[in-house]
Each structure stands twice: as C-alpha cells, then as structure tokens.
Design a protein around this motif. Sequence first.
Motif, PDB file in Angstrom:
ATOM      1  N   CYS A   1     -11.599   9.509  45.053  1.00  0.00           N
ATOM      2  CA  CYS A   1     -12.497   9.313  43.917  1.00  0.00           C
ATOM      3  C   CYS A   1     -13.019  10.660  43.428  1.00  0.00           C
ATOM      4  CB  CYS A   1     -13.675   8.422  44.303  1.00  0.00           C
ATOM      5  SG  CYS A   1     -14.779   8.045  42.915  1.00  0.00           S
ATOM      6  N   GLY A   2     -13.078  10.820  42.108  1.00  0.00           N
ATOM      7  CA  GLY A   2     -13.578  12.073  41.551  1.00  0.00           C
ATOM      8  C   GLY A   2     -13.941  11.931  40.093  1.00  0.00           C
ATOM      9  N   SER A   3     -14.061  13.070  39.414  1.00  0.00           N
ATOM     10  CA  SER A   3     -14.431  13.192  38.005  1.00  0.00           C
ATOM     11  C   SER A   3     -15.938  13.098  37.812  1.00  0.00           C
ATOM     12  CB  SER A   3     -13.724  12.136  37.145  1.00  0.00           C
ATOM     13  OG  SER A   3     -14.073  12.302  35.794  1.00  0.00           O
ATOM     14  N   ALA A   4     -16.619  12.325  38.636  1.00  0.00           N
ATOM     15  CA  ALA A   4     -18.080  12.223  38.611  1.00  0.00           C
ATOM     16  C   ALA A   4     -18.528  11.830  40.009  1.00  0.00           C
ATOM     17  CB  ALA A   4     -18.543  11.198  37.576  1.00  0.00           C
ATOM     18  N   ALA A   5     -19.815  12.021  40.296  1.00  0.00           N
ATOM     19  CA  ALA A   5     -20.332  11.674  41.614  1.00  0.00           C
ATOM     20  C   ALA A   5     -20.258  10.166  41.825  1.00  0.00           C
ATOM     21  CB  ALA A   5     -21.769  12.160  41.750  1.00  0.00           C
ATOM     22  N   LEU A   6     -19.763   9.753  42.989  1.00  0.00           N
ATOM     23  CA  LEU A   6     -19.679   8.337  43.321  1.00  0.00           C
ATOM     24  C   LEU A   6     -21.023   7.870  43.869  1.00  0.00           C
ATOM     25  CD1 LEU A   6     -17.857   5.810  43.681  1.00  0.00           C
ATOM     26  CD2 LEU A   6     -17.417   6.610  46.014  1.00  0.00           C
ATOM     27  N   PRO A   7     -21.680   6.925  43.202  1.00  0.00           N
ATOM     28  CA  PRO A   7     -22.963   6.433  43.712  1.00  0.00           C
ATOM     29  C   PRO A   7     -22.812   5.892  45.133  1.00  0.00           C
ATOM     30  CG  PRO A   7     -22.614   5.696  41.456  1.00  0.00           C
ATOM     31  CD  PRO A   7     -21.325   6.306  41.913  1.00  0.00           C
TER      32      PRO A   7
ATOM     33  N   HIS B   1      -5.874  14.854  31.598  1.00  0.00           N
ATOM     34  CA  HIS B   1      -6.931  15.475  32.386  1.00  0.00           C
ATOM     35  C   HIS B   1      -6.363  15.947  33.717  1.00  0.00           C
ATOM     36  CE1 HIS B   1     -10.328  14.723  29.778  1.00  0.00           C
ATOM     37  NE2 HIS B   1      -9.992  13.469  29.665  1.00  0.00           N
ATOM     38  N   ILE B   2      -7.028  16.919  34.324  1.00  0.00           N
ATOM     39  CA  ILE B   2      -6.534  17.563  35.545  1.00  0.00           C
ATOM     40  C   ILE B   2      -6.349  16.564  36.683  1.00  0.00           C
ATOM     41  CG2 ILE B   2      -8.864  18.179  36.340  1.00  0.00           C
ATOM     42  CD1 ILE B   2      -5.801  20.442  36.727  1.00  0.00           C
ATOM     43  N   HIS B   3      -7.230  15.557  36.768  1.00  0.00           N
ATOM     44  CA  HIS B   3      -7.201  14.634  37.900  1.00  0.00           C
ATOM     45  C   HIS B   3      -5.942  13.767  37.882  1.00  0.00           C
ATOM     46  CE1 HIS B   3     -11.403  15.861  38.080  1.00  0.00           C
ATOM     47  NE2 HIS B   3     -11.475  15.554  36.803  1.00  0.00           N
ATOM     48  N   GLY B   4      -5.641  13.180  36.720  1.00  0.00           N
ATOM     49  CA  GLY B   4      -4.445  12.354  36.621  1.00  0.00           C
ATOM     50  C   GLY B   4      -3.176  13.176  36.628  1.00  0.00           C
TER      51      GLY B   4
ATOM     52  N   HIS C   1      -5.827   6.927  43.163  1.00  0.00           N
ATOM     53  CA  HIS C   1      -6.791   7.876  42.627  1.00  0.00           C
ATOM     54  C   HIS C   1      -7.592   7.187  41.526  1.00  0.00           C
ATOM     55  CE1 HIS C   1      -4.985  11.592  44.436  1.00  0.00           C
ATOM     56  NE2 HIS C   1      -3.934  10.784  44.503  1.00  0.00           N
ATOM     57  N   GLY C   2      -8.912   7.296  41.597  1.00  0.00           N
ATOM     58  CA  GLY C   2      -9.740   6.651  40.582  1.00  0.00           C
ATOM     59  C   GLY C   2     -11.023   7.413  40.331  1.00  0.00           C
TER      60      GLY C   2
ATOM     61  N   GLU D   1     -14.116  11.564  48.471  1.00  0.00           N
ATOM     62  CA  GLU D   1     -14.662  12.228  47.285  1.00  0.00           C
ATOM     63  C   GLU D   1     -14.271  13.694  47.291  1.00  0.00           C
ATOM     64  OE1 GLU D   1     -18.399  11.311  45.166  1.00  0.00           O
ATOM     65  OE2 GLU D   1     -18.998  10.516  47.128  1.00  0.00           O
ATOM     66  N   ARG D   2     -14.008  14.204  46.088  1.00  0.00           N
ATOM     67  CA  ARG D   2     -13.666  15.617  45.934  1.00  0.00           C
ATOM     68  C   ARG D   2     -14.256  16.123  44.638  1.00  0.00           C
ATOM     69  NH1 ARG D   2     -12.089  14.680  41.619  1.00  0.00           N
ATOM     70  NH2 ARG D   2     -10.220  13.721  40.838  1.00  0.00           N
ATOM     71  N   TYR D   3     -14.207  17.431  44.426  1.00  0.00           N
ATOM     72  CA  TYR D   3     -14.751  18.019  43.205  1.00  0.00           C
ATOM     73  C   TYR D   3     -13.744  19.011  42.645  1.00  0.00           C
ATOM     74  CZ  TYR D   3     -17.353  21.181  40.179  1.00  0.00           C
ATOM     75  OH  TYR D   3     -17.742  21.958  39.113  1.00  0.00           O
ATOM     76  N   GLY D   4     -13.550  18.941  41.334  1.00  0.00           N
ATOM     77  CA  GLY D   4     -12.701  19.902  40.648  1.00  0.00           C
ATOM     78  C   GLY D   4     -12.967  19.854  39.160  1.00  0.00           C
ATOM     79  N   MET D   5     -12.444  20.830  38.451  1.00  0.00           N
ATOM     80  CA  MET D   5     -12.609  20.921  37.003  1.00  0.00           C
ATOM     81  C   MET D   5     -11.276  21.272  36.362  1.00  0.00           C
ATOM     82  SD  MET D   5     -16.127  23.118  36.600  1.00  0.00           S
ATOM     83  CE  MET D   5     -16.186  22.832  34.820  1.00  0.00           C
ATOM     84  N   THR D   6     -11.199  21.088  35.053  1.00  0.00           N
ATOM     85  CA  THR D   6     -10.020  21.501  34.309  1.00  0.00           C
ATOM     86  C   THR D   6      -9.722  22.972  34.565  1.00  0.00           C
ATOM     87  OG1 THR D   6     -10.618  19.919  32.586  1.00  0.00           O
ATOM     88  CG2 THR D   6      -8.967  21.567  32.011  1.00  0.00           C
TER      89      THR D   6
END
Length: 653
Positions: A348-354, A263-266, A312-313, A371-376
């Motif tokens: 932290c990413g991949s989904a919104a952190l509560p 995945h893009i994040h890892g 990164h998690g 927190e950050r936002y990105g996609m493949t």
Amino acid sequence: MRATRWLRIRPRFHNYAGKDGGPKDIKKRIEQTIFDDPTGIPFNTGYFVRLLEYFSNPDYAKHTAILERPYISEPDTIAYSYPTLATHLHFTRRRLVDQFLPVLRAEEKEARKGQAVGLVADRSYEFVVNLLSLLSIGLRAALVSSAAKPREIQHLMATAQASQLIVPSRLQNEEVYRDLPIFHTTEWAVRCQQLQRAQIEQEYRTVIQKANQGIILYTSGTTGQPKAVFTNISAVSGQCELLRHAWKYTHTDHILHALPLHHIHGLSNALLTPLSAGSTIEFVSGQFNAAEILERIARPPSAEFPQVTMFHGVPTMYAALIAAYDAMPAAQQEITADGLRRLRVAVCGSAALPTPIAQKWKNITGSIPLERYGMTETGMVLSNLLDPELRVPGSVGWPLETRQAYILDPENRIIDFPGVPGELVVYWQNWGCMFDKYWGQPAATAKSQVRPVAVDKDVVDSVEDGVVQVKKHKPGMKRSYKHTLDKTFFRTGDVAMKGQHGEFYMLGRASVDIIKVAGHLVSTLEVEREILALDEIAEAVVLGVPSERFGQLPYAIVVLKPAFAAEITGKGSRAKANFKRSAMQRLRSVLSAEKLPRKWIIVDKIPRNAMGKVNKKELLETRAFVPKADDGAAAEEINSELEVQKTQGAKEN
C-alpha cells in the motif's frame, strides 16, 4: 555476484567478430539490424540486459509476461510470453525508427537533445510494447493519463516538448484525440513472425545516450500545477533493481495490476520491476471494482486463474476492499479470507494508510499491508520489511538499501530525535534512483535542492516548534558544533517524523496537510485517521480552513457508510446533529482540543484523482464543500473543549 553476472552477459554486447574471428566488425558475424541505418545509437542499459535474459532464455519460451483478461471473472484471456514481447518490440522499434529517423540521425548536438513522444498510459499489453520500444531506442516517453482531457493533454505535451502522441488502438477513434498529432504503432498486431533466439539477442546489441533515454512522468498536481519529471533509464533501472531485492520479486510472482500506469507506483512497482524479474502481470480492465478484485484473488489456483501472489493498491482501494468484504455473507467471507491469505504480499502506498484500515485488513488476512513511501521524483525511498511480523502499523518503514533520508527543521538542520516533525529530504545521488530534473523548469529543479546541516547532539538543547535549539555558548565549549553536508538532497515537501526505532511516519504535505490552529501544528492526516476509526465513516478528508482569529480551523468532510447514511437521511436534521455530537464525544478521548473538527460536512462522494488522492487546495479554492470559517463559534467550542479536557485530566490524576 552482480559483477560476475555482468561479466557473463557483457560479451553478448561487445564480442565483435572480424575476418579472422577477432573482435573487429559485428556485421561480419550477424545480420544487419535496424540500428545499422541510423548509426551511432548505442544501447547499454541494465534494465534491458535483465529483460534479454528472459527474452532469449529457452526456459521462458512459454512463460507469460503480460496477461490480458477482458472480464476479470471469466477464464478467457490473451497471454503474451516474453519471446512474443521481444518480437513485438522488434517490429514496433522498426516503425519508430522509420518515423523518427531524422532525429536519430541528426548531428551530434541535435541528436543529444533527443525527442519526447507522448504516450497514453492504459493497462494494456499494447502500452507495454510502446513504452519499452520508446525507451530502447532513446525516445523519451511522456506518459499521459487515459482520462486526460484535450486541453490537459496539449499542456502536458507542450511541457515535455513532445511532437506526437501514441494512442492505444482501442481509443484512437475517441473524440478527445481528434485534433491531436497521433502516431500509430500497431502494425505488428496484424503481421509479425516470432523471432528466433539469435535474432532476439542481436536486436539488443547497440547502445543509446542515457541523457535522451528515459521517462517523463507528471506530478499529481494536488498542491500546484503538475511538473514534468524526467528520469533517465539508469535511474529507472536502479529503482527496479532496488525493489526487486527488497520485495523479492521472482519469476513465480503473479501481479494483479489495478493501478494507473502514468504514476510511479503503477509503472515502476507493479510493471517494470516485476518484468525485470521474469514475473507475470495480469491487467485489470476497466474501473476498479472491489468485489471483483476480491473474487479474482480468492479463486483457487488453476490454469485459467493462476494464483495471485502480489497486489499493489492505495488506501482508498483497501478501504473499498474491506467494505466489499464486510458486505459478503459469512460463508463467502471465509473463502475470500483464505484467498487473501495466499497473497505473498499486499503493498500500500501513495498516501498514508489509516491505522484502522490496516487493522481491519490484519483481522481478515493475518497481516497489515506493507506500507512504503516514494515520489515521482525519487522512486521508492522507505519501506516496511517483507516479514509481516516486523512491519510497524502507521509507519512507512526504513530507508531501502542505498537510500538516505533525513528530517530537517526550517533552518535545514537535521532533526535526529524521535517524535519531532520536520521536512523529509532524500539524498540526490548522481546515479541510482533519483530523477534528473523538472523538464524545462531549471528554477524549480534548483529550488528543490538542499544541503542539510548536521548539528552535534551534545550541543542540542531542545527542539521547539520544530526548530533545533542549540545550547548557549559557554567558555571552553567548542564552537564548530555544526557543519553543512557536502551532499545534495531533494526536498520532498512532505512532513515526517521518526519513531523510537528509526522508522519513519508520514504526517502529510507541508503545504496542505500540516495546518496551524491557534499556534498549534496539526496534522490533518492524524485527524483523518481517528475519524476513519469511527464505525459510521466510510471516507474522510480534513481541510485547514483559513480563519482570521485562529489562522486555520480543521473542517471534516465525510462520507457515511450506506447503512448509517440511510438511517440519518430517514430521521432528518436531528439525526445528523446527534451523529456529530456523538462523533465529537468519541474523538475527545484521542485528540486534543485544537485537532477536533470545528465543522462536519456530510457528502455522498469526495472527488479524488486516479491515485485516490484529494486535491485539498482545489477544494479550499473552489469552496465546493467548505463554508467560511466561523470564528465566533470556533472560539466558544475550543474554549469549551479545553475546559472539558482539563477537567478530564484532573479527574484522571
């Protein structure tokens, strides 16, 4: 600065020496390389230009690039320096060139098509060598999860048009790969000599077609069939350069890597970017274990256990880390908290952190995760600032340098107001960080493109149900109040909204996370955040269950913390009913009636993919946990809740 650096490095690639010392024939000055046989394979990538600085710089002769630790709590490690990585790339590239020589030497038309090669992605040095080797000679690497099943692997390889699969040596005897076309690249592991600096420099003098050079990643498939996303090496390099500046990676960083690499994040955030900055990556072997991760980060810095500076998690990882911390004795918590505070940054990413999880992390470490936002398809687009004091809880921050993002209404009009949800779109520039296309799916690529419509603010009357409303035309009022941008943007499929200071907040996937309850738009992620704030809840997922009467109804699937789960199990059904009644009572103070869960489903485990995401669409289709919506009971509850909230509002007024 960047131009000066390029002018300094460029002669390494283009300063050819002839008979008289003039720039004519490279073979008169250096030995023949593996690229002199399959002629015409050039190389001019910014990413490898940066790697070459660390491969050939004497100051990095002993600097570790990749650290493998078989057991996270043991001092035994295998360290690979940057020159060693360059050496192993040389021998692996030679193997790949021998194997794919017909493709590399084909006529121009065929050569331009290139070749994809499947690559099983596991957290190992061997994977890094294979990936960089494929990229450096123009073979597309199609990354496959190490947990994928045979049928899934065959489908993914067929989608990417990959002819062979490279499997890590430790997995080559696994049953799952028995009938697949496996190619072995690990001869360098038993016979290779360290290359000299001059040899390393000459190894990277040639250039390949960027159209062929890149990575194929697959979307997570949580809202549909996985798509093959092809990103060329220039965009990969652009993503790394962007993050290197934004998050200040340097050669002093030590990244503890526990994310999947398919995945893009890892891949980009935690591997390729730090390598381009001369950092050290320490791979976590095996499954994620929160207690062991905390113990590793908390260890005092030493030669055997270097200080971890970045982690990164994903949200589920942070939730597990907090749960493991809470289970520790007080003395151990103090030591662990000191270690976590030594992290330069936790991302932290991949989904919104509560928000409750972010706040608990701050209570332990002194700052919320970045927190950050990105996609493949896009790489990283939005990010909070590196300074912990400037991060906004619940937000994914602002566009990174050179990135441009808008929020659109259903008519593709730009919503330039805070607090109004719409679809997030990202500028699809012809260079930089964006993917090229969905491989073999031109229709899907075309469908994902949009040209936003800008509307003058002085003619906007309001935004109703997410649609920009324009004032009625009056005499003398200008007619050209809108225009279509001449730039192409990418539809992310995510719903977001802006805050008062231009920061972005993610509300979820339009297809599964945004539901309509009795005419009201509801973000299930918002409901999940509030449920996770309850003391009893360890995990929560909210689904929009189809309803004939209300359109959809929110149902909550929850995992209780062990102590509460044991208490409820011991007391039977009455205890469950009391818990649900108590939970609803607390949620009424923060959620309006249409957002309250209509049913609570208590389970031991919620199925998630490697990135910690839940396939909500699959859960709804299989009805694994979700019963049919009870419209009758829901009507009574919703009416009752509306009355309760009206009464409470009247009392407050």
